[in-house]
Design an enzyme around this catalytic site. Structure first.
Site, mmCIF file in Angstrom:
data_model
loop_
_atom_site.group_PDB
_atom_site.id
_atom_site.type_symbol
_atom_site.label_atom_id
_atom_site.label_comp_id
_atom_site.label_asym_id
_atom_site.label_seq_id
_atom_site.Cartn_x
_atom_site.Cartn_y
_atom_site.Cartn_z
ATOM 1 N N ARG A 60 -10.438 9.340 8.037
ATOM 2 C CA ARG A 60 -9.333 8.797 8.836
ATOM 3 C C ARG A 60 -9.493 9.130 10.311
ATOM 4 O O ARG A 60 -8.993 8.438 11.184
ATOM 5 C CB ARG A 60 -7.986 9.359 8.344
ATOM 6 C CG ARG A 60 -7.593 8.896 6.944
ATOM 7 C CD ARG A 60 -6.116 9.163 6.713
ATOM 8 N NE ARG A 60 -5.732 9.126 5.306
ATOM 9 C CZ ARG A 60 -5.414 8.028 4.646
ATOM 10 N NH1 ARG A 60 -5.476 6.861 5.246
ATOM 11 N NH2 ARG A 60 -5.053 8.090 3.381
ATOM 12 N N VAL A 102 -14.153 -0.637 4.782
ATOM 13 C CA VAL A 102 -14.226 0.042 6.080
ATOM 14 C C VAL A 102 -13.439 1.348 6.080
ATOM 15 O O VAL A 102 -12.484 1.510 5.313
ATOM 16 C CB VAL A 102 -13.718 -0.873 7.217
ATOM 17 C CG1 VAL A 102 -14.660 -2.030 7.454
ATOM 18 C CG2 VAL A 102 -12.308 -1.391 6.935
ATOM 19 N N ASP A 154 -5.212 -6.465 2.524
ATOM 20 C CA ASP A 154 -6.386 -6.729 1.695
ATOM 21 C C ASP A 154 -5.976 -7.731 0.602
ATOM 22 O O ASP A 154 -5.872 -8.926 0.876
ATOM 23 C CB ASP A 154 -6.869 -5.374 1.150
ATOM 24 C CG ASP A 154 -8.143 -5.445 0.344
ATOM 25 O OD1 ASP A 154 -8.934 -6.376 0.560
ATOM 26 O OD2 ASP A 154 -8.361 -4.569 -0.513
ATOM 27 N N ASP A 177 -2.054 -0.609 7.955
ATOM 28 C CA ASP A 177 -3.423 -0.529 8.455
ATOM 29 C C ASP A 177 -4.222 -1.792 8.139
ATOM 30 O O ASP A 177 -4.830 -2.375 9.008
ATOM 31 C CB ASP A 177 -4.128 0.742 7.922
ATOM 32 C CG ASP A 177 -4.060 0.893 6.410
ATOM 33 O OD1 ASP A 177 -3.467 0.032 5.728
ATOM 34 O OD2 ASP A 177 -4.603 1.889 5.892
ATOM 35 N N LYS A 198 -8.229 -8.834 5.712
ATOM 36 C CA LYS A 198 -9.401 -9.263 4.926
ATOM 37 C C LYS A 198 -8.977 -10.454 4.079
ATOM 38 O O LYS A 198 -8.694 -10.305 2.892
ATOM 39 C CB LYS A 198 -9.775 -8.129 3.965
ATOM 40 C CG LYS A 198 -10.961 -7.287 4.311
ATOM 41 C CD LYS A 198 -11.330 -6.452 3.082
ATOM 42 C CE LYS A 198 -11.457 -5.002 3.416
ATOM 43 N NZ LYS A 198 -11.786 -4.170 2.231
#
Ligand code: IMP
Ligand code: MG
Length: 197
Positions: free
Chosen positions: A182, A170, A120, A117, A148
């Site tokens: 979700r 987010v 990070d 997904d 990110k």
């Protein structure tokens, strides 16, 4: 190598649906923006794989919506499997990583597309990739909906990126806070008050 430059979300004037207004500060990506970009990424993947068979390995649970939309646009022979990865951190920071489901399909000498997904800090992928490489696939490409880059700690990059986003927390379109949100059809910035309670 990244095939196309991931767009940064343009300032979205779209109001937060009233049902979510108490918890979500603003919409970062609308369902329409996401749908368009997912189609584009699928076309790039198709072009890159030249009709070769692939094994799609998706990380649970955050990929469910993205994965479902992505693979329905992939006109390639593919097999699908999941790895369960959970981070037992508190709040919005990653904690210790635990594998909750192992891969079932044999990926030896196969082309693997690893789907997550969000990239990070990179901790998750830097743990998952060596585990996959040990199974000796022919090659692994990484596809993430969101990136990110400002938060990166581990040296890891994705080949296909939906959107590059700023350092904000987010939720929605598969992404959660404490397993909630979700099901939102858009990606929104969670109000800090929701995790600073
Ligand atoms: P990393 O290991 O730090 O790269 O983070 C990857 C995982 O952290 C993702 O698969 C998500 O589960 C979670 N994560 C990181 N940033 C966010 C966010 O903004 N919202 C929701 N989950 C996030
Ligand atoms: Mg996740």
């Amino acid at each position: 190598m990244r095939i196309s430059v991931a767009p940064k979300p343009v300032h979205c004037r779209c109001p937060v649906p009233s049902k979510w207004r108490a918890e979500v500060e603003r919409v970062l990506l609308t369902d329409a923006q996401i749908a368009r970009r997912v189609q584009t990424i699928a076309r790039e993947i198709e072009r890159d794989y030249h009709g070769r068979e692939m094994v799609v390995v998706a990380l649970l649970n955050g990929t469910v919506l993205f994965l479902a939309d992505l693979i329905r646009h992939l006109s390639l022979p593919l097999r699908l499997d999941f790895m369960g990865v959970s981070s037992y951190g508190s709040g919005t920071t990653s904690g210790e990583l635990v594998f909750t489901k192992e891969l079932q399909l044999d990926v030896c000498r196969r082309d693997v597309l690893l789907v997550d997904d969000i990239l990070d800090t990179g901790t998750t992928l830097s743990r998952v990739l060596p585990k996959l490489r040990a199974l000796q696939p022919r090659r692994i490409k990484v596809c993430v909906l969101l990136d990110k880059p400002a938060r990166r700690v581990a040296k890891v990059a994705a080949d296909y990126v939906g959107f590059e986003i700023p350092d904000v927390f987010v939720v929605g379109y598969g992404l959660d806070y404490a397993e909630k949100y979700r099901n939102l059809p858009f990606v929104g910035v969670l109000k800090p008050a929701m995790y600073k309670l």
